[in-house]
Design an enzyme around this catalytic site. Structure first.
Site, mmCIF file in Angstrom:
data_model
loop_
_atom_site.group_PDB
_atom_site.id
_atom_site.type_symbol
_atom_site.label_atom_id
_atom_site.label_comp_id
_atom_site.label_asym_id
_atom_site.label_seq_id
_atom_site.Cartn_x
_atom_site.Cartn_y
_atom_site.Cartn_z
ATOM 1 N N MET A 26 12.509 23.721 1.125
ATOM 2 C CA MET A 26 11.652 22.872 0.285
ATOM 3 C C MET A 26 12.478 22.007 -0.673
ATOM 4 S SD MET A 26 8.580 23.942 -2.312
ATOM 5 C CE MET A 26 7.628 24.796 -1.059
ATOM 6 N N ARG B 222 -9.904 -0.649 15.349
ATOM 7 C CA ARG B 222 -9.719 0.159 14.155
ATOM 8 C C ARG B 222 -10.693 -0.385 13.115
ATOM 9 N NH1 ARG B 222 -3.913 0.925 11.114
ATOM 10 N NH2 ARG B 222 -4.364 -1.208 10.494
ATOM 11 N N LYS C 225 0.848 -1.202 0.000
ATOM 12 C CA LYS C 225 0.000 0.000 0.000
ATOM 13 C C LYS C 225 0.881 1.249 0.000
ATOM 14 C CE LYS C 225 -0.104 -0.550 4.984
ATOM 15 N NZ LYS C 225 -0.839 -1.020 6.151
ATOM 16 N N TYR D 162 17.101 29.694 5.948
ATOM 17 C CA TYR D 162 15.900 30.350 6.478
ATOM 18 C C TYR D 162 16.023 30.543 7.992
ATOM 19 C CZ TYR D 162 13.050 29.906 2.245
ATOM 20 O OH TYR D 162 12.534 30.025 0.991
HETATM 21 C C1 LIG Z 1 0.074 -1.889 6.745
HETATM 22 C C2 LIG Z 1 -0.436 -3.199 7.203
HETATM 23 C C3 LIG Z 1 0.443 -4.281 7.353
HETATM 24 C C4 LIG Z 1 1.953 -4.141 7.265
HETATM 25 O O1 LIG Z 1 2.409 -3.562 8.462
HETATM 26 P P1 LIG Z 1 3.967 -3.312 8.776
HETATM 27 O O2 LIG Z 1 3.951 -2.811 10.165
HETATM 28 O O3 LIG Z 1 4.425 -2.302 7.792
HETATM 29 O O4 LIG Z 1 4.668 -4.614 8.609
HETATM 30 C C5 LIG Z 1 -0.099 -5.512 7.654
HETATM 31 N N1 LIG Z 1 -1.439 -5.661 7.831
HETATM 32 C C6 LIG Z 1 -2.307 -4.633 7.724
HETATM 33 C C7 LIG Z 1 -3.757 -4.859 7.966
HETATM 34 C C8 LIG Z 1 -1.825 -3.368 7.421
HETATM 35 O O5 LIG Z 1 -2.683 -2.338 7.358
#
Ligand SMILES: *Cc1c(COP(=O)(O)O)cnc(C)c1O
Length: 322
Positions: free
Chosen positions: A270, A106, A12, A222
């Site tokens: 930046m 969650r 993701k 800056y």
């Molecule tokens: C992002 C995610 C993972 C991976 O988690 P890491 O801590 O990056 O290994 C696994 N399962 C779910 C449901 C996630 O949202």
């Protein structure tokens, strides 16, 4: 470290900032057969790379997702009673994945919903839950694991999955059939047990736009947060917070020059960052310099999590795969 479990991959957020397509190609070649993204928009460009691998969408099935999900080879991870209902209506009997809530509060279904038979008749491939505190030594880990086992016993599913990167470090009891690391695949060190076992994956380099000399009393950048106490040689690098080299690295970041580390001075801008290069009179405009982006140490320098360091990597980098 996943033992007998298959090792999937969370890709993701554009493969944690590295580029999901490139990540998938390489992990598939290494044998990974289970990939996870957050949204259907993330899934879409990856589907053609999947071959015999499977792709799961962690956010499940919102109303807006129905048209993308219908006929897609990706599976939703159903998180709520509403999503289960939607999949029964639109899933054409295909397999789905399901998230159970074992205490993180969650996403996912509750023990009560499972007991009510909410999932009866669904074809479930991966039944999963997610650990809230796997990076800590707390009782919640074992409680979530036990809750997962209890809930899973009431549901028919092809495979069980609980552990993210940190969860894998908790040992075989947490591995089940399939693990879902993200961070650790990209060089993150999720728990101290893993230190030394995980190599740095992402290195970042920037180019010197200008070299300059400052004298005692001169100020840099800056808000003039650096004042030279004597003559110094600076290099101004073409990297800044727009590249995900965030302002937390101001005065704390460092660059690697031969065997030395030299400090970032003043504020990260930046697009530009100043480093002190007194030790490297040979560096010229146009030369490349590696910033220290070893995730645990960069996290300590910047105050950002290892996750944030990766997922904010900007689009201006040329990504070289080696
Ligand atoms: C992002 C995610 C993972 C991976 O988690 P890491 O801590 O990056 O290994 C696994 N399962 C779910 C449901 C996630 O949202």
């Amino acid at each position: 470290m996943s033992g007998n479990a298959a090792c999937g991959a969370a890709v993701k957020a554009d493969g944690y900032g590295l580029g999901a397509r490139d990540v998938v190609l390489r992990l598939a070649k290494a044998g990974c057969r289970d990939f996870f993204v957050a949204t259907w928009a993330e899934a879409e460009p990856l589907l053609s790379l999947m071959g015999d691998a499977s792709l799961s969408v962690l956010h499940g099935l919102t109303v807006a997702d129905i048209q993308h999900a219908t006929g897609s080879a990706a599976r939703p991870v159903l998180n709520s009673a509403e999503q289960v209902k939607r999949w029964r209506e639109h899933g054409q009997g295909r397999a789905c994945d399901v998230m159970l809530d074992t205490g993180m509060n969650r996403l996912g279904l509750s023990p009560a919903q499972i007991a009510e038979g909410l999932l009866e008749g669904l074809v479930i491939d991966v039944l999963m839950s997610h650990l809230a505190s796997a990076d800590e030594d707390v009782a919640l880990n074992a409680r979530q694991r036990d809750a997962f086992v209890t809930m899973a016993a009431k549901v028919g599913a092809r495979r069980l999955s609980l552990a993210n990167s940190a969860g894998i470090c908790l040992g075989q009891d947490y591995a089940f059939d399939l693990t879902r690391p993200g961070l650790a695949l990209y060089g993150g060190v999720p728990r101290r047990e893993a230190a030394g076992q995980i190599k740095q994956v992402v290195k970042i380099e920037a180019q010197i736009v200008q070299r300059r000399r400052v004298g005692a009393g001169d100020k840099v950048g800056y808000n003039a947060t650096f004042t030279a106490d004597r003559d110094h040689e600076l290099a101004i690098l073409n990297i800044g917070y727009a590249d995900g080299y965030l302002r937390g690295f101001s005065r704390t970041g460092r660059a690697r020059i031969a065997a030395d580390f030299v400090p970032v001075i003043g504020s990260v801008s930046m697009d530009l960052t100043a480093i002190l290069v007194d030790v490297a009179p040979y560096l010229r405009e146009g030369d490349w310099v590696e910033l220290d982006f070893d995730l645990p140490s960069a996290s300590a320098q910047s105050g950002l999590s290892q996750y944030e360091l990766l997922t904010t990597l900007g689009s201006r980098y040329r990504r070289d795969w080696r």
